[in-house]
Scaffold this motif. Sequence first.
Motif, PDB file in Angstrom:
ATOM      1  N   LEU A  95     -14.894  26.360  -7.665  1.00 30.29           N
ATOM      2  CA  LEU A  95     -13.902  26.988  -8.527  1.00 30.29           C
ATOM      3  C   LEU A  95     -13.393  28.301  -7.957  1.00 30.29           C
ATOM      4  O   LEU A  95     -12.180  28.556  -7.961  1.00 30.29           O
ATOM      5  N   GLU A  96     -14.287  29.149  -7.449  1.00 27.93           N
ATOM      6  CA  GLU A  96     -13.843  30.456  -6.977  1.00 27.93           C
ATOM      7  C   GLU A  96     -12.890  30.337  -5.788  1.00 27.93           C
ATOM      8  O   GLU A  96     -11.942  31.117  -5.642  1.00 27.93           O
ATOM      9  N   SER A 117      -4.070  20.171  -7.994  1.00 25.79           N
ATOM     10  CA  SER A 117      -5.365  20.065  -7.315  1.00 25.79           C
ATOM     11  C   SER A 117      -5.863  18.635  -7.378  1.00 25.79           C
ATOM     12  O   SER A 117      -5.714  17.959  -8.405  1.00 25.79           O
ATOM     13  N   ASN A 118      -6.437  18.195  -6.285  1.00 24.80           N
ATOM     14  CA  ASN A 118      -7.054  16.863  -6.243  1.00 24.80           C
ATOM     15  C   ASN A 118      -8.508  16.901  -6.713  1.00 24.80           C
ATOM     16  O   ASN A 118      -9.258  15.966  -6.495  1.00 24.80           O
ATOM     17  N   THR A 119      -8.892  17.971  -7.394  1.00 24.45           N
ATOM     18  CA  THR A 119     -10.276  18.087  -7.853  1.00 24.45           C
ATOM     19  C   THR A 119     -10.700  16.876  -8.676  1.00 24.45           C
ATOM     20  O   THR A 119      -9.898  16.297  -9.419  1.00 24.45           O
ATOM     21  N   SER A 120     -11.967  16.522  -8.554  1.00 27.85           N
ATOM     22  CA  SER A 120     -12.488  15.375  -9.306  1.00 27.85           C
ATOM     23  C   SER A 120     -13.152  15.791 -10.606  1.00 27.85           C
ATOM     24  O   SER A 120     -13.393  14.951 -11.470  1.00 27.85           O
ATOM     25  N   SER A 121     -13.460  17.087 -10.760  1.00 25.64           N
ATOM     26  CA  SER A 121     -14.165  17.470 -11.984  1.00 25.64           C
ATOM     27  C   SER A 121     -14.004  18.935 -12.388  1.00 25.64           C
ATOM     28  O   SER A 121     -14.406  19.310 -13.478  1.00 25.64           O
ATOM     29  N   ILE A 122     -13.423  19.778 -11.532  1.00 28.88           N
ATOM     30  CA  ILE A 122     -13.299  21.198 -11.861  1.00 28.88           C
ATOM     31  C   ILE A 122     -12.160  21.410 -12.854  1.00 28.88           C
ATOM     32  O   ILE A 122     -11.115  20.763 -12.774  1.00 28.88           O
ATOM     33  N   SER A 123     -12.339  22.322 -13.782  1.00 27.47           N
ATOM     34  CA  SER A 123     -11.374  22.578 -14.847  1.00 27.47           C
ATOM     35  C   SER A 123     -10.026  23.043 -14.304  1.00 27.47           C
ATOM     36  O   SER A 123      -9.931  24.059 -13.617  1.00 27.47           O
ATOM     37  N   VAL A 124      -8.985  22.305 -14.649  1.00 24.29           N
ATOM     38  CA  VAL A 124      -7.622  22.701 -14.291  1.00 24.29           C
ATOM     39  C   VAL A 124      -7.231  23.967 -15.050  1.00 24.29           C
ATOM     40  O   VAL A 124      -6.534  24.837 -14.522  1.00 24.29           O
ATOM     41  N   THR A 125      -7.691  24.079 -16.288  1.00 26.55           N
ATOM     42  CA  THR A 125      -7.436  25.281 -17.084  1.00 26.55           C
ATOM     43  C   THR A 125      -7.986  26.521 -16.381  1.00 26.55           C
ATOM     44  O   THR A 125      -7.316  27.559 -16.306  1.00 26.55           O
ATOM     45  N   ALA A 126      -9.188  26.422 -15.857  1.00 30.30           N
ATOM     46  CA  ALA A 126      -9.807  27.554 -15.160  1.00 30.30           C
ATOM     47  C   ALA A 126      -9.061  27.895 -13.879  1.00 30.30           C
ATOM     48  O   ALA A 126      -8.867  29.077 -13.548  1.00 30.30           O
ATOM     49  N   ILE A 127      -8.622  26.874 -13.145  1.00 34.57           N
ATOM     50  CA  ILE A 127      -7.887  27.115 -11.895  1.00 34.57           C
ATOM     51  C   ILE A 127      -6.606  27.894 -12.173  1.00 34.57           C
ATOM     52  O   ILE A 127      -6.215  28.787 -11.434  1.00 34.57           O
ATOM     53  N   PRO A 186     -14.647  18.132 -18.354  1.00 30.35           N
ATOM     54  CA  PRO A 186     -15.550  17.842 -17.231  1.00 30.35           C
ATOM     55  C   PRO A 186     -15.553  16.367 -16.831  1.00 30.35           C
ATOM     56  O   PRO A 186     -15.805  15.494 -17.652  1.00 30.35           O
ATOM     57  N   GLY A 187     -15.246  16.103 -15.566  1.00 27.29           N
ATOM     58  CA  GLY A 187     -15.245  14.743 -15.052  1.00 27.29           C
ATOM     59  C   GLY A 187     -13.972  13.975 -15.341  1.00 27.29           C
ATOM     60  O   GLY A 187     -13.831  12.831 -14.887  1.00 27.29           O
ATOM     61  N   PHE A 188     -13.054  14.556 -16.126  1.00 25.28           N
ATOM     62  CA  PHE A 188     -11.815  13.888 -16.512  1.00 25.28           C
ATOM     63  C   PHE A 188     -12.150  12.534 -17.165  1.00 25.28           C
ATOM     64  O   PHE A 188     -12.982  12.487 -18.058  1.00 25.28           O
ATOM     65  N   ILE A 189     -11.549  11.438 -16.704  1.00 25.40           N
ATOM     66  CA  ILE A 189     -11.888  10.130 -17.302  1.00 25.40           C
ATOM     67  C   ILE A 189     -12.987   9.454 -16.488  1.00 25.40           C
ATOM     68  O   ILE A 189     -14.099   9.239 -16.955  1.00 25.40           O
ATOM     69  N   ASN A 250     -23.654  20.454 -16.072  1.00 25.09           N
ATOM     70  CA  ASN A 250     -23.569  21.886 -16.352  1.00 25.09           C
ATOM     71  C   ASN A 250     -22.309  22.243 -17.140  1.00 25.09           C
ATOM     72  O   ASN A 250     -22.350  23.116 -18.011  1.00 25.09           O
ATOM     73  N   ALA A 251     -21.224  21.558 -16.858  1.00 27.03           N
ATOM     74  CA  ALA A 251     -19.980  21.831 -17.579  1.00 27.03           C
ATOM     75  C   ALA A 251     -20.080  21.435 -19.046  1.00 27.03           C
ATOM     76  O   ALA A 251     -19.389  22.004 -19.895  1.00 27.03           O
ATOM     77  N   PHE A 252     -20.926  20.465 -19.351  1.00 27.34           N
ATOM     78  CA  PHE A 252     -21.150  20.041 -20.733  1.00 27.34           C
ATOM     79  C   PHE A 252     -22.328  20.786 -21.371  1.00 27.34           C
ATOM     80  O   PHE A 252     -22.908  20.308 -22.345  1.00 27.34           O
ATOM     81  N   TRP A 253     -22.688  21.950 -20.812  1.00 30.17           N
ATOM     82  CA  TRP A 253     -23.778  22.769 -21.355  1.00 30.17           C
ATOM     83  C   TRP A 253     -25.086  21.984 -21.439  1.00 30.17           C
ATOM     84  O   TRP A 253     -25.764  21.968 -22.433  1.00 30.17           O
ATOM     85  N   GLN A 254     -25.395  21.291 -20.342  1.00 30.94           N
ATOM     86  CA  GLN A 254     -26.650  20.542 -20.198  1.00 30.94           C
ATOM     87  C   GLN A 254     -26.816  19.441 -21.252  1.00 30.94           C
ATOM     88  O   GLN A 254     -27.920  19.186 -21.723  1.00 30.94           O
TER      89      GLN A 254
END
Length: 474
Positions: A95-96, A117-127, A186-189, A250-254
């Motif tokens: 993310l950073e 972004s072609n990210t597979s799981s990182i938050s687009v909102t955060a980016i 997290p993880g999209f679909i 981790n994105a789902f708070w464990q």
Amino acid sequence: MLNIGTVAVIGSGTMGAGIAEVAASHGHQVLVYDIAAEAISRAIDGIRQRLTSRVARGKLSADASEQILARLLPVTDIQALAAADLIIEAASERLEVKKALFAKLAAICPPQTLLTSNTSSISVTAIAADIHHPERVAGLHFFNPAPVMKLVEVVSGLATSPEVADALCELAMNWGKQPVRCQSTPGFIVNRVARPFYSEAWRALEEQVATPEVIDAALREGGGFPMGPLELTDLIGQDVNFAVTCSVFNAFWQERRFLPSLVQQELVLAGRMGKKSGKGVYDWQGDKPEVGWSETVSKRFSPIHVERISDGVTEIDDVLLIETQGETAQSLALRHQRPVVVVDRMEREVAVIAVASSNPDAATQKAICYLQQQGKRVVQIADYPGLLVWRTLAMIANEALDALQKGVASEKDIDTAMRLGVNYPNGPIAWGERLGWQRLLTLLENLQRHYGEERYRPCSLLRQRALLESSYES
């Protein structure tokens, strides 16, 4: 929005090169950016080799191949990306790193440039959080190999403009892809709904329920999946698959249903990454072990009397053959006061069974003989509630419904994503409809009681659909 001429791809690894090839193949000038010029050269050489192979197979003309290659422009100065109408980032999954990169792009590019972004799981909102005009930032998640796989997840962050998502969907269709729309979660679909396919296999392996080859054969041949989950993680790379699981967890708070596997972690720590390292769950330098199918039972065990008592329950002399609903064979044997053999879902020629420890051997052999007479290859595993296929299907369908209920994507897009993104034989919601919501609910409730864990908690939409199903039947 739709006037996208020049496309820039950031990152020249496998995904970046694949995306660049797709864009260039559909007439776009493509700026291939990387900080290392030699990495860009390797990427373009790889594209050239793939195009040459297609020409040799008569799939592409030599002239078209040269035109595609001519559209690929190596770029090592990030300032040059200001000329792009669309930028697709396929770099580090951190993310950073992405936030810093997108902030720089937002400063360089005019406001109308689409940043994806072609990210597979990182938050687009955060980016997008700290940049100017975050409405133009979205996820554009391709699947590997990008030139071949049809699916593209178009991911909207909290600030993403609907017009931007519309434009990206139209562009994906123009590129011969099937877009699905989803919200940034997290993880999209695909990487969210697919987690139980892997996690249930790891749990079975951890609990020594069966060998890896049996677990894979059950899901592949008994469940209809194109590959077993353990062999698939070897192919993906244990490090890659484990990292995605940890990211979603981790994105789902464990959230416990996404709990990573200690067995998989051990493989990663040992450097056993799968096919790419030569060893993972399997030794890819040798022959894969064979499944230990039950030997053909002598005819002296042929059942004398067979009667179907109810849906999923067959009486074979004094033995009950019961299709699993999430209870152990031993608990059923104690309840019914007779021998019990539990069988997994049997769509094909494979029957995975578990037997009560109190069964006389002759009783178990009768059930095996009966199944073999039905043309099934039989393999016995430990007495494991839900066995292998049924519990996996229930968990996948439950996760799909949870994503639907929480507005991640539409029912149609969830099913399309899972069929095209990971080649499931059915979309999980359509599959759940066919399997029966009440059946899946009962199975998960039994698993939750057995383990005493939140992992198997049915989502509320599953309960609602089971209730509606019951009311229709009545």
